[in-house]
Design a protein around this motif. Structure first.
Motif, short mmCIF file in Angstrom:
data_model
loop_
_atom_site.label_atom_id
_atom_site.label_comp_id
_atom_site.label_asym_id
_atom_site.label_seq_id
_atom_site.Cartn_x
_atom_site.Cartn_y
_atom_site.Cartn_z
N ASP A 1 0.63 -3.78 -4.79
CA ASP A 1 -0.42 -4.78 -4.89
C ASP A 1 -1.16 -5.17 -6.27
N LYS B 1 -5.14 -10.10 -2.74
CA LYS B 1 -5.32 -10.90 -3.54
C LYS B 1 -6.48 -12.05 -2.87
N CYS C 1 2.31 -12.87 1.20
CA CYS C 1 2.87 -12.44 -0.04
C CYS C 1 1.55 -12.12 -1.30
N PRO C 2 1.49 -11.15 -1.75
CA PRO C 2 0.61 -10.73 -2.67
C PRO C 2 1.03 -11.74 -4.21
N THR D 1 -2.64 -8.41 5.07
CA THR D 1 -2.77 -9.40 3.87
C THR D 1 -2.75 -8.55 2.83
N ALA D 2 -2.46 -9.20 1.63
CA ALA D 2 -2.61 -8.78 0.38
C ALA D 2 -4.19 -8.60 -0.39
N VAL E 1 -6.43 -0.28 -3.48
CA VAL E 1 -5.02 -1.00 -3.79
C VAL E 1 -3.85 -0.28 -4.10
N VAL F 1 0.21 0.00 4.74
CA VAL F 1 0.20 -1.49 4.00
C VAL F 1 -0.96 -2.17 4.77
N SER F 2 -1.51 -2.97 4.13
CA SER F 2 -2.62 -4.08 4.50
C SER F 2 -1.96 -5.18 5.17
N CYS G 1 6.44 -5.08 -1.28
CA CYS G 1 5.36 -4.79 -0.36
C CYS G 1 6.17 -4.88 0.91
N ARG H 1 5.85 -7.10 3.26
CA ARG H 1 4.96 -7.81 4.18
C ARG H 1 5.64 -9.04 4.75
#
Lengths: 282, 341
Positions: free
Chosen positions: B93, B57, B242-243, B54-55, B89, B51-52, B315, B317
């Motif tokens: 996401d 976005k 949050c995405p 931050t998203a 991606v 997972v990244s 996700c 996160r």
């Protein structure tokens, strides 16, 4: 290369248009009166109860209600209390200067709908009078379209009263009942003393043919609505205007949410029956 | 639409080819974490990421972007965007980006977002390694049947690369002569999807996502809001990562001549104490519990009421980012569901 795409470029919803300050004059210690005209000459095209976003470059934007009636052409008015950055900067404006305007935004008092043919009860606390003044003057300018008009106005002290000249005109107008009260009087004050709800039992109204328009500080609504309920007015005959942090005005930024509603799009004017069960509303 | 099979070396050659022509933001390692950042070489790509932080976005709604410029001539719009590729991606996401597309396009279309979106070619990549808190499998976003411009799926030691739009097709032009993925590859890809639907469930939501709005409808006064919020710092970390969070603030910055400046849009978060504060000092969501509840209602009900989609893509996160470990949506929703039995 010239683009073959001939579609109109989309409008930028955040781009203000210039408006000239025609007049800027103090009203009370905290409130200042403004009159503007869009530099393009275009009418603002608002309805009573709507707001605009006023921009002061370098300071920011703030949502401000329109106080003048749309029946008044060629310019529009606001009354701004000095409470924040933008309103503070507005207080330094004078005639000849420019601001940015976006809008008008939001819903309006149903002067063109449910209020027609009805007796109207306006209940305003403090600067809650500012947006309602637009509706009052609209109704008085279309006098035959409405029944009896009652205006209740309350402020903290006599020094906080707004539009005192205009109030005299309203008070003496045909078929208008005007009542005022202050929370705390002074030596010169001969009128009512007490919170605005104390005026409601003094009003003679027929709940079956009355529409109430309520605007004031957040704390006022709960008590006014209770009193209106006591005199038999139904929730679908009450209209309230809710204040929130309407940052963008176009339903994007999320700041003005009232539970699942956006005050800037679904309001700021709400029919009370639509929000009676919305927990964050009142 | 093309569907190709690429060996890792061929995939890298393809990406290096893209890099010759366009700016690419791709998933890369930073220490033991992963981020989307500008890609210089294809071998920086880490499509095996979990997972990244931050998203992605951020490349469509940047943390800070200029909306307008002002000066003596008044205000002017600033719409600055050039074509770019967002590479790697994850499906959840992408699901979030599809929700943002609706938010910014509906009602009053937002050209700043839409222009950037128009310039984006998005390469979705199926998950190879589940992160510690992912629950996309419970939210129906572990695999995405459509959306994005290209889908890359690792099958065995190779990749299946499928275009999903005209833009994706254009991106795959340089691999037009690559072998077409066969029935066996597609079968393996399907197996990856099946596996991911089951695997991306580090937390098990005991209700169906479509039941969440009704569940929340009945839970406004549930004690869980107060209990959890007691430990909330109002730091906004859950909003930040949050995405589907897109709320923003707008502020002016002025240059030293005190005339010219910019109006910027910056990320904001409903968990921050001042989010619902108005001039004059009244705060319409003053208590932590009110803000905490609002966030879950916004994700699980309010946005669903508007768009018929749950604004949580699983996700995980927020679970990872929360310092005091109170931000697990699955835990909250399961707790609410318990009371319903």
């Amino acid at each position: 290369m010239i683009s073959s795409n001939t579609a109109q470029p989309m409008k930028d919803i955040y781009l203000p248009e210039p408006a000239d300050v025609l007049k800027a004059s103090p009203m009370t210690a905290l409130e200042m009166f403004f009159e503007f005209r869009l530099a393009s000459g275009r009418e603002l095209g608002h309805m009573p109860g709507q707001f605009v976003e006023v921009s002061i470059p370098g300071i920011g934007e703030a949502p401000i209600s329109i106080s003048s009636s749309p029946t008044q052409k060629g310019s529009f008015q606001m009354v701004v209390r000095k409470v924040g950055n933008v309103s503070g900067a507005m207080h330094a404006l004078s005639a000849g200067r420019q601001v940015g305007i976006r809008g008008p935004f939001g819903t309006h008092f149903p002067v063109d709908g449910e209020m027609k043919g009805k007796d109207i009860l306006f209940i305003c606390g403090g600067i809650g009078l500012v947006p309602v003044r637009s509706a009052i003057n609209y109704v008085l300018d279309h006098r035959d379209d409405y029944g009896h008009v009652t205006i209740l106005f309350g402020t903290k002290t006599p020094a906080d009263r707004l539009f005192t000249d205009e109030m005299q005109r309203w008070a003496s107008a045909k078929d208008v009942t005007f009542m005022e009260t202050v929370d705390r009087g002074d030596d010169a004050w001969k009128g009512n003393v007490g919170v605005i709800t104390t005026l409601i039992p003094k009003v003679r109204l027929d709940p079956a043919r009355t529409v109430a328009v309520v605007c004031g500080p957040p704390i006022m609504y709960k008590f006014v609505i209770l009193e209106l309920d006591k005199v038999g007015l139904k929730a679908d005959r009450m209209y309230v205007s809710l204040e929130r942090h309407m940052k963008c005005g176009v339903g994007k930024c999320g700041h003005c949410q009232v539970n699942g509603l956006y005050a800037c799009q679904d309001g700021a004017v709400f029919k009370y029956s639509d929000i009676a069960s919305v927990r964050e509303a009142i | 639409m093309s569907i190709k099979k690429l060996e890792p070396a061929a995939l890298n050659r393809w990406v290096d080819g893209i890099l010759q022509k366009q700016k690419v933001y791709g998933i890369q390692a930073r220490g033991d974490k992963f981020v989307f950042d500008q890609l210089d070489r294809a071998d920086q790509l880490r499509l095996d990421y979990d997972v990244s932080v931050t998203a992605p976005k951020a490349f469509l709604q940047p943390p800070c972007e200029t909306l307008l410029r002002f000066g003596e001539k008044g205000f002017e719009s600033v719409v600055e965007s050039e074509p770019f590729v967002l590479f790697g991606v994850h499906p959840y996401d992408m699901a979030a980006i599809l929700q943002m597309d609706v938010v910014f396009a509906e009602g009053n279309p937002d050209i700043h977002y839409l222009e950037r979106r128009k310039n984006a070619t998005i390469v979705v990549c199926d998950v190879q390694n589940a992160s510690e808190n992912v629950f996309a499998g419970c939210m129906g976003t572990a695999v995405l049947e459509s959306g994005g411009d290209v889908l890359v799926t690792r099958v065995g030691s190779a990749y299946v690369v499928e275009s999903r739009s005209a833009r994706g097709e254009a991106l795959m032009e340089t691999i037009a002569t690559a072998p077409v993925a066969g029935a066996r590859d597609l079968g393996e890809r399907k197996a990856v999807w099946e596996k991911n639907r089951k695997l991306l469930r580090r937390h098990e939501l005991k209700v169906k996502p479509e039941q969440l709005p009704a569940l929340l409808e009945k839970s406004y006064d549930h004690p869980v809001w107060e209990e959890k919020a007691k430990r909330c710092f109002s730091c906004g970390s859950c909003n930040l990562v949050c995405p589907t969070c897109y709320c923003f603030n707008v502020r002016d910055t002025v240059s030293y001549n005190l005339k010219d400046g910019e109006r910027e849009r910056v990320w904001d978060g409903c968990m921050l104490a001042e989010f619902a504060l108005v001039a004059g000092g009244h705060n319409f969501r003053k208590k932590k519990a009110e803000r905490y509840r609002h966030r879950y209602y916004r994700k699980g009900k309010y946005l669903h009421d508007m768009h018929k989609q749950i604004a949580c893509v699983g996700c995980g996160r927020c679970i990872t980012a929360c310092v005091t470990k109170i931000a697990n949506p699955v835990e909250i929703y399961n707790r609410l569901a318990e009371g319903q039995k």
